[in-house]
Design a protein around this motif. Structure first.
Motif, PDB file in Angstrom:
ATOM      1  N   GLN A 257       0.811  -1.212   0.000  1.00  0.00           N
ATOM      2  CA  GLN A 257       0.000   0.000   0.000  1.00  0.00           C
ATOM      3  C   GLN A 257       0.848   1.268   0.000  1.00  0.00           C
ATOM      4  N   ALA A 258       2.114   1.157   0.423  1.00  0.00           N
ATOM      5  CA  ALA A 258       2.981   2.336   0.516  1.00  0.00           C
ATOM      6  C   ALA A 258       3.657   2.689  -0.811  1.00  0.00           C
ATOM      7  N   LEU A 259       3.569   1.804  -1.805  1.00  0.00           N
ATOM      8  CA  LEU A 259       4.271   2.018  -3.069  1.00  0.00           C
ATOM      9  C   LEU A 259       3.397   2.771  -4.063  1.00  0.00           C
ATOM     10  N   ASP A 260       3.952   3.813  -4.638  1.00  0.00           N
ATOM     11  CA  ASP A 260       3.259   4.572  -5.685  1.00  0.00           C
ATOM     12  C   ASP A 260       3.615   4.000  -7.054  1.00  0.00           C
ATOM     13  N   GLY A 261       2.640   3.988  -7.948  1.00  0.00           N
ATOM     14  CA  GLY A 261       2.894   3.570  -9.317  1.00  0.00           C
ATOM     15  C   GLY A 261       3.011   2.075  -9.510  1.00  0.00           C
ATOM     16  N   VAL A 262       2.628   1.287  -8.497  1.00  0.00           N
ATOM     17  CA  VAL A 262       2.720  -0.171  -8.572  1.00  0.00           C
ATOM     18  C   VAL A 262       1.364  -0.761  -8.211  1.00  0.00           C
ATOM     19  N   ASP A 263       0.945  -1.795  -8.932  1.00  0.00           N
ATOM     20  CA  ASP A 263      -0.306  -2.492  -8.629  1.00  0.00           C
ATOM     21  C   ASP A 263      -0.130  -3.223  -7.298  1.00  0.00           C
ATOM     22  N   ALA A 264      -0.749  -2.701  -6.244  1.00  0.00           N
ATOM     23  CA  ALA A 264      -0.552  -3.242  -4.899  1.00  0.00           C
ATOM     24  C   ALA A 264      -0.972  -4.704  -4.805  1.00  0.00           C
ATOM     25  N   ALA A 265      -2.096  -5.067  -5.417  1.00  0.00           N
ATOM     26  CA  ALA A 265      -2.597  -6.440  -5.343  1.00  0.00           C
ATOM     27  C   ALA A 265      -1.646  -7.402  -6.044  1.00  0.00           C
ATOM     28  N   ALA A 266      -1.152  -7.005  -7.225  1.00  0.00           N
ATOM     29  CA  ALA A 266      -0.244  -7.863  -7.981  1.00  0.00           C
ATOM     30  C   ALA A 266       1.082  -8.035  -7.242  1.00  0.00           C
ATOM     31  N   PHE A 267       1.586  -6.940  -6.669  1.00  0.00           N
ATOM     32  CA  PHE A 267       2.849  -6.987  -5.937  1.00  0.00           C
ATOM     33  C   PHE A 267       2.724  -7.874  -4.695  1.00  0.00           C
ATOM     34  N   SER A 268       1.652  -7.682  -3.937  1.00  0.00           N
ATOM     35  CA  SER A 268       1.438  -8.467  -2.731  1.00  0.00           C
ATOM     36  C   SER A 268       1.281  -9.943  -3.051  1.00  0.00           C
ATOM     37  N   SER A 269       0.538 -10.240  -4.085  1.00  0.00           N
ATOM     38  CA  SER A 269       0.323 -11.632  -4.481  1.00  0.00           C
ATOM     39  C   SER A 269       1.627 -12.284  -4.947  1.00  0.00           C
ATOM     40  N   TYR A 270       2.433 -11.522  -5.691  1.00  0.00           N
ATOM     41  CA  TYR A 270       3.707 -12.057  -6.168  1.00  0.00           C
ATOM     42  C   TYR A 270       4.619 -12.441  -5.000  1.00  0.00           C
ATOM     43  N   LEU A 271       4.759 -11.552  -4.016  1.00  0.00           N
ATOM     44  CA  LEU A 271       5.629 -11.849  -2.874  1.00  0.00           C
ATOM     45  C   LEU A 271       5.090 -13.010  -2.055  1.00  0.00           C
ATOM     46  N   ALA A 272       3.772 -13.054  -1.885  1.00  0.00           N
ATOM     47  CA  ALA A 272       3.173 -14.154  -1.111  1.00  0.00           C
ATOM     48  C   ALA A 272       3.458 -15.503  -1.763  1.00  0.00           C
ATOM     49  N   ASP A 273       3.506 -15.519  -3.087  1.00  0.00           N
ATOM     50  CA  ASP A 273       3.731 -16.770  -3.813  1.00  0.00           C
ATOM     51  C   ASP A 273       5.202 -17.157  -3.890  1.00  0.00           C
ATOM     52  N   HIS A 274       6.103 -16.190  -3.748  1.00  0.00           N
ATOM     53  CA  HIS A 274       7.515 -16.465  -4.016  1.00  0.00           C
ATOM     54  C   HIS A 274       8.429 -16.365  -2.798  1.00  0.00           C
ATOM     55  N   LEU A 275       7.928 -15.880  -1.662  1.00  0.00           N
ATOM     56  CA  LEU A 275       8.764 -15.803  -0.466  1.00  0.00           C
ATOM     57  C   LEU A 275       8.572 -17.042   0.399  1.00  0.00           C
ATOM     58  N   PRO A 276       9.635 -17.529   1.053  1.00  0.00           N
ATOM     59  CA  PRO A 276       9.514 -18.712   1.919  1.00  0.00           C
ATOM     60  C   PRO A 276       8.501 -18.520   3.044  1.00  0.00           C
ATOM     61  N   GLU A 277       8.363 -17.289   3.521  1.00  0.00           N
ATOM     62  CA  GLU A 277       7.446 -17.027   4.635  1.00  0.00           C
ATOM     63  C   GLU A 277       5.997 -16.940   4.175  1.00  0.00           C
ATOM     64  N   GLY A 278       5.766 -17.033   2.860  1.00  0.00           N
ATOM     65  CA  GLY A 278       4.412 -16.982   2.357  1.00  0.00           C
ATOM     66  C   GLY A 278       3.758 -15.628   2.506  1.00  0.00           C
ATOM     67  N   GLY A 279       4.548 -14.579   2.533  1.00  0.00           N
ATOM     68  CA  GLY A 279       3.975 -13.241   2.634  1.00  0.00           C
ATOM     69  C   GLY A 279       3.767 -12.773   4.057  1.00  0.00           C
ATOM     70  N   GLY A 280       4.290 -13.511   5.048  1.00  0.00           N
ATOM     71  CA  GLY A 280       4.170 -13.087   6.436  1.00  0.00           C
ATOM     72  C   GLY A 280       5.127 -11.957   6.755  1.00  0.00           C
ATOM     73  N   PRO A 281       5.034 -11.382   7.966  1.00  0.00           N
ATOM     74  CA  PRO A 281       5.922 -10.279   8.363  1.00  0.00           C
ATOM     75  C   PRO A 281       7.393 -10.674   8.279  1.00  0.00           C
ATOM     76  N   LEU A 282       8.227  -9.747   7.837  1.00  0.00           N
ATOM     77  CA  LEU A 282       9.645 -10.008   7.630  1.00  0.00           C
ATOM     78  C   LEU A 282      10.490  -9.096   8.507  1.00  0.00           C
ATOM     79  N   LEU A 283      11.506  -9.663   9.145  1.00  0.00           N
ATOM     80  CA  LEU A 283      12.522  -8.886   9.833  1.00  0.00           C
ATOM     81  C   LEU A 283      13.728  -8.814   8.907  1.00  0.00           C
TER      82      LEU A 283
END
Length: 331
Positions: free
Chosen positions: A245-271
């Motif tokens: 939601q903080a990114l300008d000029g980027v499709d928030a839904a597409a970006f969020s879905s991409y990270l959820a599918d490709h990160l080991p944590e499944g899109g959970g909070p990251l340190l």
């Protein structure tokens, strides 16, 4: 900041050099100087890049800090008694390890809306100078917020709600022989490999950036790093939904879905590791009398690196640097 409890205890060496504990019998009144001190301590702690995150060890939950905090939360122990147990444990560790400390154990609890946390600081004293009312220079003792300071934050809300994750964050002392003292005092376990998590995260960010128009990429990278660094400065994890939601000029839904599918944590909070984040958008290095830094997007554009000869070439120098060089050549 809403401080609900605060107390300090002093540890100093006796005539033989052995550490001695001087306990305070009651909590400190919460006033403006105390709130200023607490804010300064937190600011110094959050500015550190070397913060580690983890959980209590099983041993600590049975008879250490984790156990004492459970007693405090269950009102089977008051804040003063809790602080004394911790101070006595710190003294015991110093005696066992032959460590030297001339300073204070500072504990405070704060409540911000629904979030509750306990902070622990072990702060040395140092000598500074002042000019007194007689216009004379005299030494005074001050608190040292530098490399010798040890700091711990326990997110009581996250721990109590059983959310998992890393509810402990700490920054050990960088003084000789004191690096492991805080970890032993706290019973720190299951540390998070933030550098590895950041590498995975940035690889996904870089892959996603290739889907964007070329003129968007640099701004996209800067926005991602800026948001993540700001979260780290608050000792908070990066939630993919918040970042999206903080990114300008980027499709928030597409970006969020991409990270959820490709990160080991499944899109959970990251340190994430602040140093690695900053290197993603800026290369920098210093050695003796040579210092170089430039934005990463300049690589293979104005800046070229030849690994075979270990050579860095720059096309189009900054005006100030070019002027200095020309002046030197003319001389």
């Amino acid at each position: 900041m809403a401080i609900t409890h605060c107390i300090t205890h002093q540890i100093h060496p006796d005539e033989s050099g052995a550490p001695v504990l001087r306990l305070r019998a009651s909590e400190l009144a919460v006033d403006e100087p105390l709130e200023t001190l607490a804010a300064d301590l937190k600011r110094a702690y959050l500015s550190r890049i070397n913060r580690e995150h983890g959980r209590f060890s099983d041993e600590s939950l049975q008879c250490g800090l984790g156990h004492w905090l459970e007693q405090l939360a269950g009102e089977r122990q008051d804040f003063v008694g809790f602080s004394e147990q911790l101070a006595q444990q710190l003294l015991q560790l110093l005696l066992e390890q032959g460590g030297e400390l001339r300073g204070h154990l500072i504990l405070f609890m704060e409540q911000q809306y629904e979030q509750q946390a306990v902070y622990l600081f072990v702060v040395n004293q140092r000598i500074a100078n002042r000019i007194n009312e007689r216009q004379e220079v005299e030494p005074v003792l001050t608190l040292d917020f530098g490399a010798s300071m040890m700091a711990l934050k326990v997110d009581l809300t996250q721990w109590r709600d059983g959310e998992g994750g890393a509810y402990l964050s700490m920054s050990p002392s960088r003084s000789k022989g004191m690096a492991e003292l805080l970890q032993q005092l706290v019973g720190f376990s299951a540390g998070v490999d933030k550098a590895a998590a950041t590498r995975d995260f940035l690889e996904r960010i870089e892959t996603f950036s290739q889907k964007l128009h070329e003129e968007q990429v640099n701004d996209f990278r800067s926005q991602v790093v800026g948001y993540c660094v700001e979260q780290d400065l608050q000792d908070a994890p990066v939630a993919i939904s918040g970042l999206s939601q903080a990114l300008d000029g980027v499709d928030a839904a597409a970006f969020s879905s991409y990270l959820a599918d490709h990160l080991p944590e499944g899109g959970g909070p990251l340190l994430l590791d602040r140093r690695s984040l900053q290197r993603y958008v800026k290369f920098a290095g210093r050695e003796l009398d040579l210092a170089i830094s430039f934005s990463s997007h300049q690589l293979n554009k104005r800046v070229h690196y030849q690994a075979e000869t270990d050579t860095l070439s720059i096309t189009g120098l900054p005006k100030m640097l070019r002027s200095q060089l020309l002046g030197h050549v003319e001389e």
